[in-house]
Design an enzyme around this catalytic site. Structure first.
Site, PDB file in Angstrom:
ATOM      1  N   SER A 187      -9.325  -1.169   7.448  1.00 48.93           N
ATOM      2  CA  SER A 187      -8.836  -0.930   6.088  1.00 48.93           C
ATOM      3  C   SER A 187      -8.160  -2.098   5.393  1.00 48.93           C
ATOM      4  O   SER A 187      -7.907  -2.030   4.199  1.00 48.93           O
ATOM      5  CB  SER A 187      -7.878   0.253   6.077  1.00 48.93           C
ATOM      6  N   LYS A 207       0.867  -1.174   0.000  1.00 48.92           N
ATOM      7  CA  LYS A 207       0.000   0.000   0.000  1.00 48.92           C
ATOM      8  C   LYS A 207       0.905   1.227   0.000  1.00 48.92           C
ATOM      9  O   LYS A 207       1.967   1.209   0.632  1.00 48.92           O
ATOM     10  CB  LYS A 207      -0.864  -0.050   1.270  1.00 48.92           C
ATOM     11  N   SER A 239      -9.537   1.409   3.404  1.00 52.58           N
ATOM     12  CA  SER A 239      -8.744   2.241   2.535  1.00 52.58           C
ATOM     13  C   SER A 239      -7.728   1.462   1.695  1.00 52.58           C
ATOM     14  O   SER A 239      -7.224   2.000   0.713  1.00 52.58           O
ATOM     15  CB  SER A 239      -7.994   3.281   3.369  1.00 52.58           C
TER      16      SER A 239
HETATM   17  N1  GLN Z   1     -12.818   3.278   7.074  1.00 47.23           N
HETATM   18  C1  GLN Z   1     -12.131   3.663   8.270  1.00 47.23           C
HETATM   19  C2  GLN Z   1     -11.828   5.139   8.255  1.00 47.23           C
HETATM   20  O1  GLN Z   1     -12.096   5.760   7.274  1.00 47.23           O
HETATM   21  C3  GLN Z   1     -10.898   2.825   8.456  1.00 47.23           C
HETATM   22  C4  GLN Z   1      -9.676   3.373   7.846  1.00 47.23           C
HETATM   23  C5  GLN Z   1      -8.453   2.536   8.087  1.00 47.23           C
HETATM   24  O2  GLN Z   1      -8.516   1.455   8.655  1.00 47.23           O
HETATM   25  N2  GLN Z   1      -7.317   3.076   7.683  1.00 47.23           N
HETATM   26  O3  GLN Z   1     -11.345   5.671   9.208  1.00 47.23           O
END
Ligand code: GLN
Length: 502
Positions: A182, A83, A158
């Protein structure tokens, strides 16, 4: 020689066997994945950077080592991708933000060092929501990533690019980061395995911080067995990360359970009510039935404070983000505005122009929650909710080996469906944030495919366990995969151009 599409369907475990028996070389494997990226990624957009030349060089060096009997690890010569919020020395690390568009990493993240030390071939960097904030990959400053199962749907976020790349057979394994789901939610949306290790298992050194008390790096792979192999490579105590935990076991070698006899799986009643879509509910109930047929005992557990989890997560993660992102001021890191009269204006305009909408929303939310007069009302209350959750989960885990819940309340939704309503997007994180708030390990494992508007879409189930028990969770997942065969259905890459070899 095998057609590239056939190589790209193989698991890491199968690729290792092919390398060890001499049927394939790392060069052939790497070329196959590069061909798969060339054929598919214009449609999917999972990659932000492809390291074509160095990948081929690394593969050639790996083959040379193997010829001389000097492989660095089991995974020597296996391609991998990261990532784009993990540092690879000398390479751009964008976090999918205009702010870091040209930021060149000054050093290797600990995970990068470990992948290199294992002899793995770095294929490139993967798309994500800007600074890992989002659940759909639609917050990337460099364009959306699409779900390989249905190109008009999101891959989740994400780590959307990570899950999409593995699902489409553009890389056999890749690393994501998980602050509130994420890794697991995109894994569920794309029909692959995603692991959020216990906090402190994998070093965060060289991972661009979002919520430092919640962030963990973990693998996305096709199978639980592959995830265990990747965990063996990346886990371990690191003096560069003050929250690294030396007491967590770092051997993830699977136990091959013949059945799940003697295992107890808890299902929290609070997780199966309002907001959960019918197809996902049915899928998890069916998975519970399959686990039972494999010998597991299914019991009901209770996590009453789960109703505070989302609010606590969004207060704490945003508070930490507002502090972590203060460093992007146009002076030291990344983007600097062109026109300014004084220092204040330089800060303000650089941040205004460099950050996207969602990132600004989180910074404002977090700054507000931390501001004097509001700290007790929001930040401290959220910490208290976090404590309650920790307590309730440790109690629940005294009566079961794993807690089974959905990963997300729905299957992959359509691009654009939720961008107008941030609250609705946040609600989708209900089942994943608790693992981060409690620091416990959790895995997302494909359990079913459902049909929606003519699309075949995967559903994942979540298994969460005690701090030192990720190896057991992966062993349960592996048993489930081998016996219940949830992946026996069609894979997305077989429907994409260049995907069919016969
Ligand atoms: N969807 C969650 C957020 O927007 C998780 C994001 C993540 O785990 N980086 O905060």
């Amino acid at each position: 020689m095998k057609a590239y599409a056939d190589i790209c369907k193989m698991t890491v475990t199968e690729l290792i066997e092919a390398l060890e028996s001499g049927v394939m070389t790392s060069a052939e494997i790497t070329q196959a994945y590069l061909a798969s990226i060339a054929a598919q990624d214009a449609d999917i957009h999972a990659f932000l950077d492809v390291y074509t030349n160095t990948a081929l060089q690394e593969a050639a060096r790996s083959d040379e080592r193997r010829k001389n009997g000097k492989t660095l690890s089991k995974l020597d010569g296996i391609p991998v991708a990261l990532k784009d919020n993990m540092l690879v020395k000398g390479r751009v690390c964008t976090c999918a933000s205009k702010m870091l568009k040209d930021f060149v990493s000054p050093y290797d993240a600990t995970v990068t060092e470990k992948l290199k030390a294992a002899g793995m071939v770095l294929l490139g960097k993967l798309n994500m929501d800007e600074y890992a904030m989002g659940s759909s990959n639609e917050n990337s400053a460099f364009g959306v990533c699409r779900n390989p199962w249905a190109l008009d749907r999101v891959p989740g976020g994400s780590s959307g690019g990570v899950a999409a790349a593995v699902a489409a057979g553009m890389v056999p394994s890749a690393l994501g980061s998980d602050t509130g789901g994420s890794i697991r939610q995109p894994a569920s949306f794309c029909g692959v395995v995603g692991v959020k290790p216990a906090y402190g298992t994998v070093s965060r050194y060289g991972l661009v911080a979002f919520g430092s008390s919640l962030d963990q790096i973990g693998p996305i792979t096709k199978t639980a067995e592959d995830a265990a192999l990747m965990m063996d490579v990346i886990a371990g105590y690191d003096t560069h990360d003050a929250t690294s935990d030396a007491t967590i076991p770092t051997d993830f070698t699977l136990e091959r359970y013949g059945s799940l006899q003697g295992k107890t799986i808890g299902m929290p009643s609070e997780c199966f009510g309002e907001g959960l879509s019918r197809p996902v509910n049915d899928s998890i109930q069916a998975a519970a039935e399959q686990l039972k047929n494999l010998g597991a005992e299914i019991i009901e557990v209770s996590i009453p404070s789960i109703r505070y989890a989302l609010s606590a997560y969004y207060v704490l993660s945003s508070a930490e983000a507002s502090s972590n992102l203060a460093r992007f001021d146009g002076i030291r890191y990344g983007y600097r505005t062109e026109h300014y009269d004084d220092l204040d204006e330089l800060y303000r305009k650089s941040r205004e122009e460099g950050f996207g909408l969602e990132v600004k929303r989180r910074i404002m939310l977090g700054t507000f929650a931390l501001s004097s007069g509001y700290q007790d009302q929001y930040y401290l209350k959220a910490q208290q909710a976090r404590d309650l959750l920790r307590h309730e989960y440790s109690e629940a885990l005294e009566s079961c080996d794993a807690v089974l819940t959905p990963v997300a309340p729905t299957v992959a939704f359509r691009l654009g469906d939720k961008t107008g309503d941030p609250m609705e997007m946040y609600m989708g994180d209900l089942y994943t944030v608790t693992a981060n708030l409690t620091g416990l390990p959790a895995v997302s494992v494909p359990c079913r495919h459902v049909k929606e508007d003519g699309d075949t879409l995967p559903v994942g189930m979540s298994l969460l366990g005690s701090k030192n028990n990720l190896q057991a969770l992966l062993s349960i997942a592996d048993t489930y995969e081998r016996k219940a065969k949830p992946n026996a259905g069609i894979r997305p890459y077989e429907r994409l151009k260049g995907g069919a070899s016969e």
